[in-house]
Design a protein around this motif. Structure first.
Motif, short mmCIF file in Angstrom:
data_model
loop_
_atom_site.label_atom_id
_atom_site.label_comp_id
_atom_site.label_asym_id
_atom_site.label_seq_id
_atom_site.Cartn_x
_atom_site.Cartn_y
_atom_site.Cartn_z
N UNK A 219 0.83 -1.20 0.00
CA UNK A 219 0.00 0.00 0.00
C UNK A 219 0.87 1.26 0.00
N UNK A 220 1.92 1.25 0.79
CA UNK A 220 2.79 2.43 0.87
C UNK A 220 3.48 2.70 -0.47
N UNK A 221 3.89 1.63 -1.16
CA UNK A 221 4.52 1.81 -2.46
C UNK A 221 3.55 2.43 -3.46
N UNK A 222 2.32 1.93 -3.48
CA UNK A 222 1.32 2.46 -4.40
C UNK A 222 0.95 3.90 -4.05
N UNK A 223 0.85 4.17 -2.76
CA UNK A 223 0.59 5.55 -2.34
C UNK A 223 1.72 6.47 -2.79
N UNK A 224 2.93 5.96 -2.78
CA UNK A 224 4.06 6.76 -3.23
C UNK A 224 3.93 7.15 -4.69
N UNK A 225 3.42 6.25 -5.52
CA UNK A 225 3.19 6.59 -6.93
C UNK A 225 2.20 7.74 -7.06
N UNK A 226 1.15 7.69 -6.23
CA UNK A 226 0.16 8.76 -6.25
C UNK A 226 0.75 10.08 -5.75
N UNK A 227 1.47 10.01 -4.64
CA UNK A 227 2.02 11.22 -4.03
C UNK A 227 3.03 11.91 -4.93
N UNK A 228 3.77 11.13 -5.72
CA UNK A 228 4.80 11.71 -6.59
C UNK A 228 4.24 12.14 -7.94
#
Length: 402
Positions: A219-228
């Motif tokens: 989840x954190x990795x996917x959230x990182x894609x969104x945040x960036x």
């Protein structure tokens, strides 16, 4: 009795005889696939004179209409089916039928599909269609950026690196499209690829599974894609229609099943297909969705129904179902699909699945699934921290199973 009277009596009796040979077949298919179903039914009728297959297209209301038919003790003889843990008590066990036919080509099926048609150790269906999940990539966007296409053995780190070169957030152009309101079933592949699950192998534990370290890492990795700004949020707001975004060159990569390739073919879109990327060195796993044919326990024409299922599962009928990936490996080889770069990854990802989907582990999983769905969306819409959201949902979902 004179000749004219005899002919009149025969004319009255013939419809009654024909009516006794009507085989009801319920399907959820629509549009072009419904036409294919009709051709298969017509081919079966040609081989069984006096039999008529009554195709009942339940469409989007399939589950409701089927449940109502079973409740009224008036189900179709044969039906499309996927949720055998829920329906198997009103279905005919097929083990004995299969045992009578040594030529039944179960060994020719794509490996692993039969487990989706079983419940409590018994066979209740015969697989008719399947899909796995793959990554679709937009060739036009890759070509304009001068980037090589994704290849087998790539990772989520590779996907993120490509997305950095493809994304222009100010113009609402993104490297990846992430469905932030997914069907929990489809989302299981993300978790499996991270060494996590929604439901433990015992069919009871959600705590320590859905909220595990591996799950939180994914989840954190996917959230990182969104945040960036590397991923678009599909499934909500302006991102509801992923097909339009992909065709309009606003999303370069996304995850989907086999049906999406038919949509893109209609659009004339240049695209490619790649296996799912690996995560933290673990092999990627995809969910597999399987549709099967089953027989109602209350059917009065079980022998005829079985013959219809056997024909539907034959190489001849499988060839007719051009909208589906062939469930028979012999047909896939005959059509040289293992050499087709737009098809081969689906078979590779189907063989990647080592875990068991939650609904096969616990027939009450549908009670918990909505809790999991809401938690996934809450994480991606940033309604709290990942750990607490997943932990709270895991506790609530586990209670739903009790």
């Amino acid at each position: 009795m004179n000749k004219r009277l005899i002919l009149l009596v025969l004319a009255l009796l013939l419809p009654l005889s024909a009516a006794a040979q009507v085989l009801r077949f319920a399907t959820w298919d629509g549009s072009e696939n419904l036409g294919i179903q009709r051709r298969i039914a017509a081919a079966f009728e040609q081989r069984h004179p006096g039999v008529r297959v009554q195709l009942e297209a339940y469409g989007g209301g399939f589950n409701q209409k089927l449940s109502a038919a079973f409740g009224a003790r008036n189900p179709p003889d044969v039906m499309m089916m996927w949720n055998f843990p829920l329906y198997h008590r009103v279905l005919e066990p097929l083990d004995a039928w299969q045992a009578r036919e040594p030529a039944f080509a179960s060994a020719d099926l794509v490996p692993g599909l039969l487990r989706f048609a079983s419940a409590e150790g018994r066979l209740y269906g015969v697989p008719a269609g399947f899909t796995s999940q793959v990554i679709y990539y937009n060739k036009d966007m890759f070509d304009r950026a001068g980037l090589a296409y994704p290849q087998p053995g790539w990772s989520w780190e590779d996907l993120a690196a490509l997305s950095r070169k493809l994304s222009r957030p100010a113009a609402k152009v993104y490297g990846y499209g992430l469905d932030v309101a997914p069907d929990p079933y489809d989302f299981q592949g993300y978790l499996w690829s991270a060494g996590a699950r929604m439901l433990g192998a015992d069919g009871q534990r959600v705590q320590g599974e859905f909220d595990s370290a591996g799950s939180q890492a994914m989840f954190s990795m996917l959230l990182g894609l969104l945040d960036q700004g590397l991923a678009a949020t599909l499934g909500v707001g302006d991102g509801k229609n992923q097909r339009q975004l992909f065709v309009a060159d606003r999303v370069a990569m996304l995850m989907d099943g086999a049906a999406f390739r038919l949509e893109l073919a209609q659009d004339g879109k240049r695209y490619g297909v790649a296996p799912l990327p690996s995560f933290q060195g673990r092999p990627a796993q995809s969910v597999v969705s399987v549709s099967s044919l089953a027989i109602a326990r209350d059917s009065t024409q079980k022998a005829l129904a079985w013959q219809f299922i056997r024909f539907y599962s034959s190489a001849e009928a499988v060839r007719l179902r051009q909208g589906d990936l062939p469930v028979l490996m012999s047909v896939a080889r005959e059509l040289r699909l293992q050499e087709d770069p737009l098809v081969q990854p689906f078979y590779a990802m189907a063989l990647s699945m080592q875990e068991v989907p939650a609904f096969l582990l616990n027939p009450r999983w549908t009670r918990a699934s909505a809790v999991v769905r809401d938690a996934i969306q809450a994480v991606f819409l940033k309604q709290g921290e990942v750990g607490p959201i997943l932990g709270k949902a895991a506790l609530k979902a586990e209670r739903k199973l009790q």
